[in-house]
Design a protein around this motif. Structure first.
Motif, PDB file in Angstrom:
ATOM      1  N   VAL A  67      35.662   6.838  58.309  1.00 47.10           N
ATOM      2  CA  VAL A  67      34.800   7.826  58.949  1.00 47.10           C
ATOM      3  C   VAL A  67      34.439   8.873  57.900  1.00 47.10           C
ATOM      4  O   VAL A  67      35.316   9.484  57.298  1.00 47.10           O
ATOM      5  CB  VAL A  67      35.503   8.478  60.156  1.00 47.10           C
ATOM      6  CG1 VAL A  67      34.612   9.527  60.775  1.00 47.10           C
ATOM      7  CG2 VAL A  67      35.897   7.428  61.180  1.00 47.10           C
ATOM      8  N   TYR A  68      33.149   9.044  57.677  1.00 49.95           N
ATOM      9  CA  TYR A  68      32.654   9.977  56.672  1.00 49.95           C
ATOM     10  C   TYR A  68      31.843  11.084  57.329  1.00 49.95           C
ATOM     11  O   TYR A  68      31.271  10.915  58.401  1.00 49.95           O
ATOM     12  CB  TYR A  68      31.767   9.258  55.652  1.00 49.95           C
ATOM     13  CG  TYR A  68      32.481   8.201  54.859  1.00 49.95           C
ATOM     14  CD1 TYR A  68      33.454   8.536  53.943  1.00 49.95           C
ATOM     15  CD2 TYR A  68      32.164   6.856  55.036  1.00 49.95           C
ATOM     16  CE1 TYR A  68      34.106   7.563  53.199  1.00 49.95           C
ATOM     17  CE2 TYR A  68      32.805   5.877  54.300  1.00 49.95           C
ATOM     18  CZ  TYR A  68      33.781   6.231  53.386  1.00 49.95           C
ATOM     19  OH  TYR A  68      34.416   5.267  52.663  1.00 49.95           O
ATOM     20  N   VAL A 102      29.291  13.318  50.302  1.00 53.22           N
ATOM     21  CA  VAL A 102      30.017  12.482  51.252  1.00 53.22           C
ATOM     22  C   VAL A 102      31.466  12.961  51.268  1.00 53.22           C
ATOM     23  O   VAL A 102      32.106  13.074  50.219  1.00 53.22           O
ATOM     24  CB  VAL A 102      29.957  10.990  50.849  1.00 53.22           C
ATOM     25  CG1 VAL A 102      30.708  10.130  51.848  1.00 53.22           C
ATOM     26  CG2 VAL A 102      28.511  10.524  50.718  1.00 53.22           C
ATOM     27  N   PHE A 103      31.963  13.234  52.465  1.00 50.51           N
ATOM     28  CA  PHE A 103      33.321  13.722  52.644  1.00 50.51           C
ATOM     29  C   PHE A 103      34.132  12.730  53.477  1.00 50.51           C
ATOM     30  O   PHE A 103      33.603  12.111  54.404  1.00 50.51           O
ATOM     31  CB  PHE A 103      33.327  15.072  53.366  1.00 50.51           C
ATOM     32  CG  PHE A 103      32.673  16.179  52.600  1.00 50.51           C
ATOM     33  CD1 PHE A 103      33.408  16.918  51.693  1.00 50.51           C
ATOM     34  CD2 PHE A 103      31.335  16.476  52.782  1.00 50.51           C
ATOM     35  CE1 PHE A 103      32.816  17.950  50.983  1.00 50.51           C
ATOM     36  CE2 PHE A 103      30.733  17.499  52.076  1.00 50.51           C
ATOM     37  CZ  PHE A 103      31.474  18.245  51.170  1.00 50.51           C
ATOM     38  N   ASP A 104      35.412  12.608  53.148  1.00 50.91           N
ATOM     39  CA  ASP A 104      36.370  11.828  53.934  1.00 50.91           C
ATOM     40  C   ASP A 104      37.531  12.750  54.260  1.00 50.91           C
ATOM     41  O   ASP A 104      38.276  13.150  53.363  1.00 50.91           O
ATOM     42  CB  ASP A 104      36.850  10.607  53.151  1.00 50.91           C
ATOM     43  CG  ASP A 104      37.842   9.761  53.918  1.00 50.91           C
ATOM     44  OD1 ASP A 104      37.902   9.884  55.152  1.00 50.91           O
ATOM     45  OD2 ASP A 104      38.551   8.964  53.278  1.00 50.91           O
ATOM     46  N   LEU A 109      34.119  12.996  48.272  1.00 54.89           N
ATOM     47  CA  LEU A 109      34.197  11.695  47.616  1.00 54.89           C
ATOM     48  C   LEU A 109      33.024  11.435  46.687  1.00 54.89           C
ATOM     49  O   LEU A 109      33.165  10.763  45.671  1.00 54.89           O
ATOM     50  CB  LEU A 109      34.244  10.573  48.662  1.00 54.89           C
ATOM     51  CG  LEU A 109      35.429  10.548  49.607  1.00 54.89           C
ATOM     52  CD1 LEU A 109      35.270   9.410  50.602  1.00 54.89           C
ATOM     53  CD2 LEU A 109      36.725  10.392  48.829  1.00 54.89           C
ATOM     54  N   LEU A 110      31.858  11.946  47.066  1.00 55.20           N
ATOM     55  CA  LEU A 110      30.657  11.643  46.302  1.00 55.20           C
ATOM     56  C   LEU A 110      29.666  12.792  46.440  1.00 55.20           C
ATOM     57  O   LEU A 110      29.468  13.327  47.531  1.00 55.20           O
ATOM     58  CB  LEU A 110      30.017  10.348  46.832  1.00 55.20           C
ATOM     59  CG  LEU A 110      28.698   9.895  46.236  1.00 55.20           C
ATOM     60  CD1 LEU A 110      28.885   9.482  44.780  1.00 55.20           C
ATOM     61  CD2 LEU A 110      28.129   8.741  47.030  1.00 55.20           C
ATOM     62  N   ASN A 154      28.724   1.104  48.627  1.00 51.26           N
ATOM     63  CA  ASN A 154      29.358   0.903  47.325  1.00 51.26           C
ATOM     64  C   ASN A 154      30.659   1.696  47.209  1.00 51.26           C
ATOM     65  O   ASN A 154      31.630   1.227  46.638  1.00 51.26           O
ATOM     66  CB  ASN A 154      28.416   1.270  46.196  1.00 51.26           C
ATOM     67  CG  ASN A 154      27.274   0.302  46.059  1.00 51.26           C
ATOM     68  OD1 ASN A 154      27.361  -0.853  46.462  1.00 51.26           O
ATOM     69  ND2 ASN A 154      26.181   0.770  45.501  1.00 51.26           N
ATOM     70  N   LEU A 155      30.661   2.902  47.758  1.00 48.37           N
ATOM     71  CA  LEU A 155      31.865   3.728  47.758  1.00 48.37           C
ATOM     72  C   LEU A 155      32.958   3.070  48.585  1.00 48.37           C
ATOM     73  O   LEU A 155      34.120   3.061  48.194  1.00 48.37           O
ATOM     74  CB  LEU A 155      31.523   5.107  48.325  1.00 48.37           C
ATOM     75  CG  LEU A 155      32.636   6.138  48.435  1.00 48.37           C
ATOM     76  CD1 LEU A 155      33.060   6.554  47.043  1.00 48.37           C
ATOM     77  CD2 LEU A 155      32.154   7.316  49.233  1.00 48.37           C
ATOM     78  N   ASN A 156      32.562   2.492  49.691  1.00 55.60           N
ATOM     79  CA  ASN A 156      33.498   1.850  50.608  1.00 55.60           C
ATOM     80  C   ASN A 156      34.043   0.543  50.043  1.00 55.60           C
ATOM     81  O   ASN A 156      35.166   0.148  50.348  1.00 55.60           O
ATOM     82  CB  ASN A 156      32.812   1.595  51.967  1.00 55.60           C
ATOM     83  CG  ASN A 156      33.773   1.597  53.099  1.00 55.60           C
ATOM     84  OD1 ASN A 156      34.810   2.223  53.048  1.00 55.60           O
ATOM     85  ND2 ASN A 156      33.417   0.875  54.136  1.00 55.60           N
ATOM     86  N   ASP A 157      33.244  -0.151  49.210  1.00 58.15           N
ATOM     87  CA  ASP A 157      33.679  -1.420  48.613  1.00 58.15           C
ATOM     88  C   ASP A 157      34.723  -1.209  47.531  1.00 58.15           C
ATOM     89  O   ASP A 157      35.502  -2.087  47.226  1.00 58.15           O
ATOM     90  CB  ASP A 157      32.499  -2.161  48.018  1.00 58.15           C
ATOM     91  CG  ASP A 157      31.625  -2.791  49.094  1.00 58.15           C
ATOM     92  OD1 ASP A 157      32.081  -2.901  50.253  1.00 58.15           O
ATOM     93  OD2 ASP A 157      30.483  -3.167  48.785  1.00 58.15           O
TER      94      ASP A 157
END
Length: 158
Positions: A67-68, A102-104, A109-110, A154-157
């Protein structure tokens, strides 16, 4: 001999066209993330398109997905590229910039910036010019949202 060559060419063309198939980029990918919260700043028209496109990814019902949260800041500039001898604009350039994070779970994160542009001709009919600009904004905004989705995939991979 000429008829056989025409039949062969038509058959080969038909097989080539049938064998090619269009598939959307993200349709068959298993998207294993969810966008929980999006904070928008900047241009409302651009943000509406991006939100609509990103909300399509929210309707995924897979469990155990990341979840982002996103922060997106958009900006739009219109510049004159060329003028005629009287000094009237002939061509414009529309530049749309999107800075996103992008936050987790509150952790960054990005952080990235996307800038897309389009050069188009001026119109004597200002209504038509406005309609053309709306279409360009819609298209560029969809490209930006596709880039955001791709970067999250791509971040998730990784």
């Amino acid at each position: 001999m000429h008829k056989i060559l025409i039949k062969f060419t038509l058959t080969l063309l038909l097989l080539t066209l049938v064998a090619c198939s269009y598939k959307p980029i993200h349709s068959n990918k298993k998207i294993s993330f969810e966008i929980n919260d999006i904070i928008f700043k900047g241009e409302k028209d651009i943000n509406k398109v991006i939100e609509r496109k990103l909300s399509q990814g929210r309707q995924n019902s897979k469990k155990n997905k990341k979840v982002y949260s996103l922060e997106i800041d958009t900006d739009k500039k219109r510049e004159i590229v060329s003028k005629d001898s009287k000094g009237d604009p002939i061509k414009f350039e529309l530049i749309i910039t999107a800075n996103y994070k992008v936050f987790d779970e509150g952790n960054l994160l990005l952080s990235n910036e996307i800038e897309k542009n389009n050069i188009y001709n001026n119109e004597s009919d200002k209504f038509k010019l406005g309609q053309n600009e709306k279409i360009i904004i819609e298209n560029i905004s969809e490209i930006i949202s596709d880039n955001i989705i791709s970067s999250i995939i791509n971040l998730n991979d990784n």
